[in-house]
Scaffold this motif. Structure first.
Motif, PDB file in Angstrom:
ATOM      1  N   LYS E  28      -7.762 -10.569  -6.955  1.00  0.00           N
ATOM      2  CA  LYS E  28      -8.022  -9.373  -7.689  1.00  0.00           C
ATOM      3  C   LYS E  28      -9.219  -9.185  -8.588  1.00  0.00           C
ATOM      4  O   LYS E  28      -9.950  -8.283  -8.332  1.00  0.00           O
ATOM      5  N   ILE E  43     -10.051   0.411  -0.969  1.00  0.00           N
ATOM      6  CA  ILE E  43      -9.114  -0.685  -0.525  1.00  0.00           C
ATOM      7  C   ILE E  43      -7.760   0.016  -0.412  1.00  0.00           C
ATOM      8  O   ILE E  43      -7.233   0.840  -1.570  1.00  0.00           O
ATOM      9  N   TRP E  44      -7.176  -0.223   0.787  1.00  0.00           N
ATOM     10  CA  TRP E  44      -5.891   0.600   0.828  1.00  0.00           C
ATOM     11  C   TRP E  44      -5.159  -0.345   1.395  1.00  0.00           C
ATOM     12  O   TRP E  44      -5.243  -1.356   2.279  1.00  0.00           O
ATOM     13  N   ARG E  45      -3.755  -0.542   1.106  1.00  0.00           N
ATOM     14  CA  ARG E  45      -2.710  -1.262   1.749  1.00  0.00           C
ATOM     15  C   ARG E  45      -2.092  -0.559   3.003  1.00  0.00           C
ATOM     16  O   ARG E  45      -1.872   0.577   3.013  1.00  0.00           O
ATOM     17  N   VAL E  46      -1.785  -1.290   3.874  1.00  0.00           N
ATOM     18  CA  VAL E  46      -1.178  -0.985   5.260  1.00  0.00           C
ATOM     19  C   VAL E  46       0.173  -1.067   4.908  1.00  0.00           C
ATOM     20  O   VAL E  46       0.877  -2.148   4.435  1.00  0.00           O
ATOM     21  N   ALA E  47       0.911   0.177   5.110  1.00  0.00           N
ATOM     22  CA  ALA E  47       2.464  -0.051   4.884  1.00  0.00           C
ATOM     23  C   ALA E  47       3.204  -0.800   5.391  1.00  0.00           C
ATOM     24  O   ALA E  47       3.018  -0.930   6.806  1.00  0.00           O
TER      25      ALA E  47
ATOM     26  N   LEU F  84      -0.967   4.481   5.231  1.00  0.00           N
ATOM     27  CA  LEU F  84      -1.506   3.609   3.979  1.00  0.00           C
ATOM     28  C   LEU F  84      -0.782   3.900   2.623  1.00  0.00           C
ATOM     29  O   LEU F  84      -0.163   4.884   2.493  1.00  0.00           O
ATOM     30  N   CYS F  85      -1.242   3.074   1.739  1.00  0.00           N
ATOM     31  CA  CYS F  85      -0.584   3.158   0.614  1.00  0.00           C
ATOM     32  C   CYS F  85      -1.611   2.743  -0.609  1.00  0.00           C
ATOM     33  O   CYS F  85      -2.741   2.054  -0.162  1.00  0.00           O
ATOM     34  N   ARG F  86      -1.554   3.049  -1.957  1.00  0.00           N
ATOM     35  CA  ARG F  86      -2.371   2.564  -2.801  1.00  0.00           C
ATOM     36  C   ARG F  86      -2.288   1.355  -2.783  1.00  0.00           C
ATOM     37  O   ARG F  86      -1.157   0.551  -2.615  1.00  0.00           O
ATOM     38  N   HIS F  87      -3.681   0.411  -2.982  1.00  0.00           N
ATOM     39  CA  HIS F  87      -3.669  -0.968  -3.239  1.00  0.00           C
ATOM     40  C   HIS F  87      -3.441  -1.428  -4.608  1.00  0.00           C
ATOM     41  O   HIS F  87      -4.215  -0.732  -5.484  1.00  0.00           O
ATOM     42  N   PRO F  88      -2.482  -2.427  -4.848  1.00  0.00           N
ATOM     43  CA  PRO F  88      -2.746  -2.956  -6.330  1.00  0.00           C
ATOM     44  C   PRO F  88      -3.973  -3.099  -6.760  1.00  0.00           C
ATOM     45  O   PRO F  88      -3.797  -3.345  -8.076  1.00  0.00           O
ATOM     46  N   SER F  96      -5.543   6.895  -4.027  1.00  0.00           N
ATOM     47  CA  SER F  96      -4.620   6.157  -3.675  1.00  0.00           C
ATOM     48  C   SER F  96      -3.952   6.330  -2.239  1.00  0.00           C
ATOM     49  O   SER F  96      -2.793   6.253  -1.693  1.00  0.00           O
TER      50      SER F  96
ATOM     51  N   SER G  61       4.927   6.736   2.000  1.00  0.00           N
ATOM     52  CA  SER G  61       4.543   5.420   2.353  1.00  0.00           C
ATOM     53  C   SER G  61       4.645   4.299   1.289  1.00  0.00           C
ATOM     54  O   SER G  61       5.067   3.219   1.533  1.00  0.00           O
ATOM     55  N   GLU G  62       4.261   4.763   0.264  1.00  0.00           N
ATOM     56  CA  GLU G  62       4.718   3.748  -1.035  1.00  0.00           C
ATOM     57  C   GLU G  62       5.980   3.409  -1.304  1.00  0.00           C
ATOM     58  O   GLU G  62       6.282   2.108  -1.344  1.00  0.00           O
TER      59      GLU G  62
END
Lengths: 96, 96, 96, 96, 96, 96, 96, 96, 96, 96
Positions: E28, E43-47, F84-88, F96, G61-62
């Motif tokens: 991080k 940077i995005w999280r993939v659901a 996609l989601c916001r990445h921590p 986001s 998605s979150e």
């Protein structure tokens, strides 16, 4: 040098049957000439498919490429080429 | 009856090297016995891979299955089996 | 004769780091010796991967196979081998 | 900056042969101009395929994209693009 | 120069949770430093996945490779790298 | 809500060039309107491909679907959609 | 908003059966709580597989990501997530 | 008995738009009749695709097959069929 | 109702051979009981593989699922399940 | 000797319906003749697909190949052929 070549043939449904027959006749003569010269060592039909499994024995990749490009059916074919070597367990000196 | 069999060998990194060498020696003897009997017609190494391309000439699928299950390296192998036929363009009667 | 070889390296997470470093040092020396002899013509890193793209210039598939089997990292590698030819549009005689 | 580009060419069976020949001639001239400028560093034929393996040395992805879009055969091609780096084991400074 | 990088993370079930937490904390910090410098643009999280979709803005493939190799989670990751260009329909000059 | 959308465009070789140009012009205007409204946050060209990588910011899947169905080039496109989601680890509140 | 989620479960052969049973019990309670709240609309077993097909109805998605990350079996699962919309032919207003 | 059916629709670019509209109207009526009878339990649109995800509740595979073969759009569709069961964690008796 | 089920068996190399033999004996008895009851209509070995091709005749997907979950070798298996129907060209009433 | 053959049929949308009907009628007669002779042991429809799953009992790969090449629908089919053996757990002597 040995290469395995797998060839799938796909002639479109609406291709002229007479022209197809003529191309196949040329293909057969071409293949048999190369078999007799020893370049095309083996050719087998894959059961249920319009495909063959062949083994070529050539001087180089260039020679192989030239032979394959000259196939009358080449424009209708999909190919997979794999370079082979003598296997250390083979009992045949002439099957390298 | 002819079958193409492609065999990939994958021995785990931490497998005992002496045991691996012993299994490979048994594999070689087993393969050579079958080659001499004519059942295992051809075996080639695939360049760059711990894999072989083989042609078997057997009475039936059952005989092929029995031969392959008896391979000392069978537990380490992945196999692809393809049934072959004589090709109508082949010039060799004995290569059906 | 030219071959493209793509090599992916995968060393297990729990492999001893010192042993891994020693193998990588031997790999580097082995590769550089072959580069200097002209057998291993090019080696590039694939961006973001522990993989390389290489071009070999060898006498035969057997020579290529022997070189690849001798790689110290071979047990950790997955390989894809492709036979290449001179391209008719190439302007370089020495890049066949 | 180096990129590997693999190009497969697929001209439809019923495409006009004269037009195809003209496009291929333009393609060859275009490729040779870029080879001479150093942008298109290597081009090899893949054995048995109407495909090539090429290495480009360009300023940026944009430059690469512009070059590839300009290929006379582009509408008939499928491409795979891979970004490359200098390999830490390479002995050649000029082969980065 | 822009690259899309998709990263899938896979930490073995039996990996020490404290060590994993420490690596993730370093990851991080490393990522946030690069985001603040502008190198790691998005940077995005993939659901539903332990995966991210990232956009990097770097000088070259070499710089990208160095950044990715430095990721504390790199040994646990699988990557897909895609070179991007400015899109001719983009309305943003600064999003090339 | 964010979605990654990858779009590959494939216009048939024999499609009327003027009609294609008109559709592309409508596509560009449509895309730019959505970019200006903030719905179509990013659009990048994939190097060497007639493809784009886009990020959409929409109220719901329904809104995304409506936007994509309205693309003048939609009948020529293949799509991959990823939620996609916001990445921590993201440092940007507005990304986001 | 609706999402289809396909979940495959793979618990290692040597995982402690009592611990597995405890995790599965927590998974069941977790799933049933979400079903009762309406977030997890449907769950079906795929015949012959340790897999399920589920439909989620969430705000974003979150929210979906948070729910899936909270699954007690998540570390043993592979997921495929697909965003869904109301279908124009659907006769049910409440099944959007 | 429950089945998941995923249907992708692909109408050729040059198909007559009026005929397509007529087929789609018949498809909608056919689908809605089956939804009202309870055979076609759910239908959702996949975001960004001309595809749907459906759940059927039928007496047997034969009944399912008959329903699917009767779809006016069937000749334009690719299908994936998966047999489903009640899930042991489901809280709904009527959602077997 | 008929289902085709393809089962691949993969027992780890280091699994206790006596325990494996005991599981296989239970599997054989379980399979033969179901064959005699008519639920498991056919079972064939795939040549060269530790895999079988089976045809089941059951009341429902639930019954099939219960049977497959009860297989002593289930934890070592990968399955592919396909729902079948009577074929309109079949000459056998009892082979639906 | 037993073979599993999976056949997918794909008749182009614009193929003459009367000619298609005539070919299908010949296909049905051909299949039923072979079923009655015992060569074509089983034929099942795959639910939701224009595909069948068949079991053939023939003397050799050559005989199988001849039968399949003679199928009136062969030019419209894609095939997958798998060699089968008697399974050691089978309770039926006549189902080898």
């Amino acid at each position: 040098m040995l290469f395995q070549v797998e060839m799938d043939v796909n002639i479109p449904l609406d291709f002229d049957p007479e022209e197809a027959a003529a191309i196949k006749a040329r293909e057969k003569a071409y293949s048999q000439g190369l078999q007799e010269s020893g370049k095309w060592r083996h050719i087998w039909r894959v059961a249920g498919q319009y495909s063959n499994l062949s083994i070529f024995d050539v001087e180089s990749s260039e020679e192989l490429h030239g032979i394959l490009m000259g196939l009358p059916l080449y424009p209708f074919m999909t190919m997979r080429v794999t370079a082979l070597c003598r296997h250390p367990s083979s009992v045949r000196e002439d099957d390298s």
